[in-house]
Motif scaffolding. Structure first.
Motif, PDB file in Angstrom:
ATOM      1  N   MET A 138       0.827  -1.173   0.000  1.00 22.93           N
ATOM      2  CA  MET A 138       0.000   0.000   0.000  1.00 22.93           C
ATOM      3  C   MET A 138       0.878   1.246   0.000  1.00 22.93           C
ATOM      4  SD  MET A 138      -3.009   1.056   2.628  1.00 22.93           S
ATOM      5  CE  MET A 138      -2.196   2.052   3.837  1.00 22.93           C
ATOM      6  N   SER A 139       0.611   2.169  -0.870  1.00 29.18           N
ATOM      7  CA  SER A 139       1.379   3.409  -0.952  1.00 29.18           C
ATOM      8  C   SER A 139       1.015   4.334   0.196  1.00 29.18           C
ATOM      9  CB  SER A 139       1.091   4.137  -2.260  1.00 29.18           C
ATOM     10  OG  SER A 139       1.615   3.420  -3.342  1.00 29.18           O
ATOM     11  N   LEU A 140       2.045   4.946   0.759  1.00 26.16           N
ATOM     12  CA  LEU A 140       1.826   5.946   1.802  1.00 26.16           C
ATOM     13  C   LEU A 140       1.514   7.288   1.161  1.00 26.16           C
ATOM     14  CD1 LEU A 140       4.791   5.142   4.200  1.00 26.16           C
ATOM     15  CD2 LEU A 140       2.398   4.587   4.518  1.00 26.16           C
ATOM     16  N   PRO A 141       0.743   8.125   1.832  1.00 24.59           N
ATOM     17  CA  PRO A 141       0.505   9.461   1.293  1.00 24.59           C
ATOM     18  C   PRO A 141       1.782  10.292   1.350  1.00 24.59           C
ATOM     19  CG  PRO A 141      -0.490   9.243   3.462  1.00 24.59           C
ATOM     20  CD  PRO A 141       0.044   7.906   3.085  1.00 24.59           C
ATOM     21  N   ARG A 142       1.905  11.223   0.411  1.00 29.70           N
ATOM     22  CA  ARG A 142       3.002  12.196   0.430  1.00 29.70           C
ATOM     23  C   ARG A 142       2.417  13.518   0.882  1.00 29.70           C
ATOM     24  NH1 ARG A 142       6.282  10.872  -4.939  1.00 29.70           N
ATOM     25  NH2 ARG A 142       7.467   9.192  -4.028  1.00 29.70           N
ATOM     26  N   ILE A 143       3.068  14.117   1.857  1.00 30.59           N
ATOM     27  CA  ILE A 143       2.613  15.392   2.404  1.00 30.59           C
ATOM     28  C   ILE A 143       3.712  16.416   2.193  1.00 30.59           C
ATOM     29  CG2 ILE A 143       1.872  16.613   4.487  1.00 30.59           C
ATOM     30  CD1 ILE A 143       0.862  13.849   5.514  1.00 30.59           C
ATOM     31  N   GLY A 144       3.413  17.474   1.434  1.00 29.30           N
ATOM     32  CA  GLY A 144       4.381  18.529   1.168  1.00 29.30           C
ATOM     33  C   GLY A 144       4.278  19.627   2.215  1.00 29.30           C
ATOM     34  N   ILE A 145       5.433  20.098   2.680  1.00 31.58           N
ATOM     35  CA  ILE A 145       5.487  21.134   3.715  1.00 31.58           C
ATOM     36  C   ILE A 145       6.560  22.144   3.338  1.00 31.58           C
ATOM     37  CG2 ILE A 145       5.945  21.612   6.164  1.00 31.58           C
ATOM     38  CD1 ILE A 145       5.299  18.611   6.689  1.00 31.58           C
ATOM     39  N   THR A 146       6.219  23.426   3.357  1.00 30.95           N
ATOM     40  CA  THR A 146       7.260  24.440   3.186  1.00 30.95           C
ATOM     41  C   THR A 146       7.878  24.690   4.553  1.00 30.95           C
ATOM     42  OG1 THR A 146       5.828  26.341   3.584  1.00 30.95           O
ATOM     43  CG2 THR A 146       5.994  25.538   1.308  1.00 30.95           C
ATOM     44  N   THR A 184       7.297  11.822  16.079  1.00 33.66           N
ATOM     45  CA  THR A 184       6.695  10.831  15.189  1.00 33.66           C
ATOM     46  C   THR A 184       5.412  10.212  15.740  1.00 33.66           C
ATOM     47  OG1 THR A 184       8.163   9.131  16.077  1.00 33.66           O
ATOM     48  CG2 THR A 184       8.878  10.253  14.065  1.00 33.66           C
ATOM     49  N   ASN A 185       5.198  10.243  17.047  1.00 29.15           N
ATOM     50  CA  ASN A 185       3.968   9.677  17.614  1.00 29.15           C
ATOM     51  C   ASN A 185       2.747  10.506  17.259  1.00 29.15           C
ATOM     52  OD1 ASN A 185       5.323   7.546  18.878  1.00 29.15           O
ATOM     53  ND2 ASN A 185       5.795   8.812  20.645  1.00 29.15           N
ATOM     54  N   ALA A 186       2.937  11.783  16.962  1.00 24.65           N
ATOM     55  CA  ALA A 186       1.817  12.671  16.644  1.00 24.65           C
ATOM     56  C   ALA A 186       1.542  12.758  15.148  1.00 24.65           C
ATOM     57  CB  ALA A 186       2.104  14.072  17.199  1.00 24.65           C
ATOM     58  N   LEU A 187       2.327  12.066  14.348  1.00 22.63           N
ATOM     59  CA  LEU A 187       2.223  12.182  12.889  1.00 22.63           C
ATOM     60  C   LEU A 187       1.613  10.934  12.257  1.00 22.63           C
ATOM     61  CD1 LEU A 187       5.774  13.600  12.168  1.00 22.63           C
ATOM     62  CD2 LEU A 187       3.633  14.872  12.198  1.00 22.63           C
ATOM     63  N   PRO A 188       0.904  11.121  11.153  1.00 18.46           N
ATOM     64  CA  PRO A 188       0.436   9.947  10.415  1.00 18.46           C
ATOM     65  C   PRO A 188       1.613   9.273   9.724  1.00 18.46           C
ATOM     66  CG  PRO A 188      -0.040  11.928   9.167  1.00 18.46           C
ATOM     67  CD  PRO A 188       0.523  12.375  10.495  1.00 18.46           C
ATOM     68  N   ARG A 189       1.467   8.009   9.421  1.00 14.88           N
ATOM     69  CA  ARG A 189       2.506   7.301   8.661  1.00 14.88           C
ATOM     70  C   ARG A 189       2.418   7.810   7.232  1.00 14.88           C
ATOM     71  NH1 ARG A 189       5.958   3.248   8.141  1.00 14.88           N
ATOM     72  NH2 ARG A 189       5.569   1.628   6.605  1.00 14.88           N
ATOM     73  N   ILE A 221      10.918  12.007  -7.016  1.00 18.14           N
ATOM     74  CA  ILE A 221       9.500  11.688  -7.227  1.00 18.14           C
ATOM     75  C   ILE A 221       9.277  10.186  -7.420  1.00 18.14           C
ATOM     76  CG2 ILE A 221       9.443  11.991  -9.735  1.00 18.14           C
ATOM     77  CD1 ILE A 221       6.747  13.533  -9.178  1.00 18.14           C
ATOM     78  N   LYS A 222      10.298   9.474  -7.850  1.00 20.82           N
ATOM     79  CA  LYS A 222      10.165   8.036  -8.099  1.00 20.82           C
ATOM     80  C   LYS A 222      10.423   7.204  -6.851  1.00 20.82           C
ATOM     81  CE  LYS A 222      11.945   8.956 -12.602  1.00 20.82           C
ATOM     82  NZ  LYS A 222      13.249   9.421 -12.952  1.00 20.82           N
ATOM     83  N   GLU A 223      10.694   7.858  -5.733  1.00 24.95           N
ATOM     84  CA  GLU A 223      11.008   7.149  -4.490  1.00 24.95           C
ATOM     85  C   GLU A 223       9.908   6.158  -4.133  1.00 24.95           C
ATOM     86  OE1 GLU A 223      13.248   5.952  -1.398  1.00 24.95           O
ATOM     87  OE2 GLU A 223      13.886   7.535  -2.727  1.00 24.95           O
ATOM     88  N   ASP A 224      10.315   5.020  -3.590  1.00 22.05           N
ATOM     89  CA  ASP A 224       9.381   3.991  -3.133  1.00 22.05           C
ATOM     90  C   ASP A 224       8.381   4.612  -2.159  1.00 22.05           C
ATOM     91  OD1 ASP A 224       8.097   1.787  -2.123  1.00 22.05           O
ATOM     92  OD2 ASP A 224       9.896   0.829  -1.325  1.00 22.05           O
ATOM     93  N   ARG A 225       7.109   4.463  -2.421  1.00 19.82           N
ATOM     94  CA  ARG A 225       6.080   5.105  -1.599  1.00 19.82           C
ATOM     95  C   ARG A 225       5.637   4.248  -0.429  1.00 19.82           C
ATOM     96  NH1 ARG A 225       2.420   9.213  -4.707  1.00 19.82           N
ATOM     97  NH2 ARG A 225       1.757   9.437  -2.563  1.00 19.82           N
ATOM     98  N   ASP A 226       6.342   3.164  -0.148  1.00 21.07           N
ATOM     99  CA  ASP A 226       5.980   2.304   0.975  1.00 21.07           C
ATOM    100  C   ASP A 226       6.798   2.608   2.224  1.00 21.07           C
ATOM    101  OD1 ASP A 226       4.113   1.025  -0.604  1.00 21.07           O
ATOM    102  OD2 ASP A 226       5.494  -0.554  -1.212  1.00 21.07           O
ATOM    103  N   LYS A 227       7.789   3.486   2.123  1.00 21.25           N
ATOM    104  CA  LYS A 227       8.655   3.799   3.264  1.00 21.25           C
ATOM    105  C   LYS A 227       8.304   5.159   3.839  1.00 21.25           C
ATOM    106  CE  LYS A 227      12.611   1.632   1.021  1.00 21.25           C
ATOM    107  NZ  LYS A 227      13.914   1.926   0.451  1.00 21.25           N
ATOM    108  N   ALA A 228       8.041   5.202   5.150  1.00 22.33           N
ATOM    109  CA  ALA A 228       7.816   6.483   5.818  1.00 22.33           C
ATOM    110  C   ALA A 228       9.176   7.157   5.973  1.00 22.33           C
ATOM    111  CB  ALA A 228       7.166   6.271   7.177  1.00 22.33           C
ATOM    112  N   GLN A 229       9.300   8.359   5.465  1.00 19.71           N
ATOM    113  CA  GLN A 229      10.590   9.063   5.458  1.00 19.71           C
ATOM    114  C   GLN A 229      10.348  10.551   5.282  1.00 19.71           C
ATOM    115  OE1 GLN A 229      13.856   7.679   5.694  1.00 19.71           O
ATOM    116  NE2 GLN A 229      14.366   9.825   5.862  1.00 19.71           N
ATOM    117  N   VAL A 230      11.367  11.330   5.633  1.00 12.36           N
ATOM    118  CA  VAL A 230      11.335  12.777   5.390  1.00 12.36           C
ATOM    119  C   VAL A 230      12.308  13.078   4.260  1.00 12.36           C
ATOM    120  CG1 VAL A 230      11.719  15.064   6.364  1.00 12.36           C
ATOM    121  CG2 VAL A 230      10.776  13.251   7.808  1.00 12.36           C
TER     122      VAL A 230
END
Length: 88
Positions: free
Chosen positions: A1-9, A28-33, A63-72
């Motif tokens: 399952m792909s994780l959502p991508r969240i953009g932040i300035t 990280t406890n307050a953030l969605p995966r 942009i092609k990064e694997d979308r299954d890994k939670a990362q910054v």
């Protein structure tokens, strides 16, 4: 399952935005995966991390990064140089 991508300035380089972003993403406890993509200058983010004595361990954004890994990620966007006193 792909994780959502969240953009932040990271906000105003001269303000508190960069430090708030770093502090928020460290809790990280307050953030969605998800994948968080920061938009801002690497040098400004480095300054905020140094001021807090913490690191987000950001990876360069691809942009092609694997979308299954939670990362910054960071999309390094260079700020224009300050133009103090110009046009006055």
């Amino acid at each position: 399952m792909s994780l959502p991508r969240i953009g932040i300035t990271i906000g105003d380089p001269g303000g508190i935005g960069p430090e708030i972003v770093v502090k928020s993403l460290l809790d990280t406890n307050a953030l969605p995966r998800a994948q968080f993509v920061l938009f801002g200058a690497l040098s400004i983010l480095d300054e905020a991390e140094s001021a807090l004595g913490k690191s987000l361990n950001c990876l360069p954004y691809d942009i092609k990064e694997d979308r299954d890994k939670a990362q910054v990620f960071l999309r390094d966007v260079q700020a224009p140089p300050l133009q103090c006193g110009k046009g006055r």
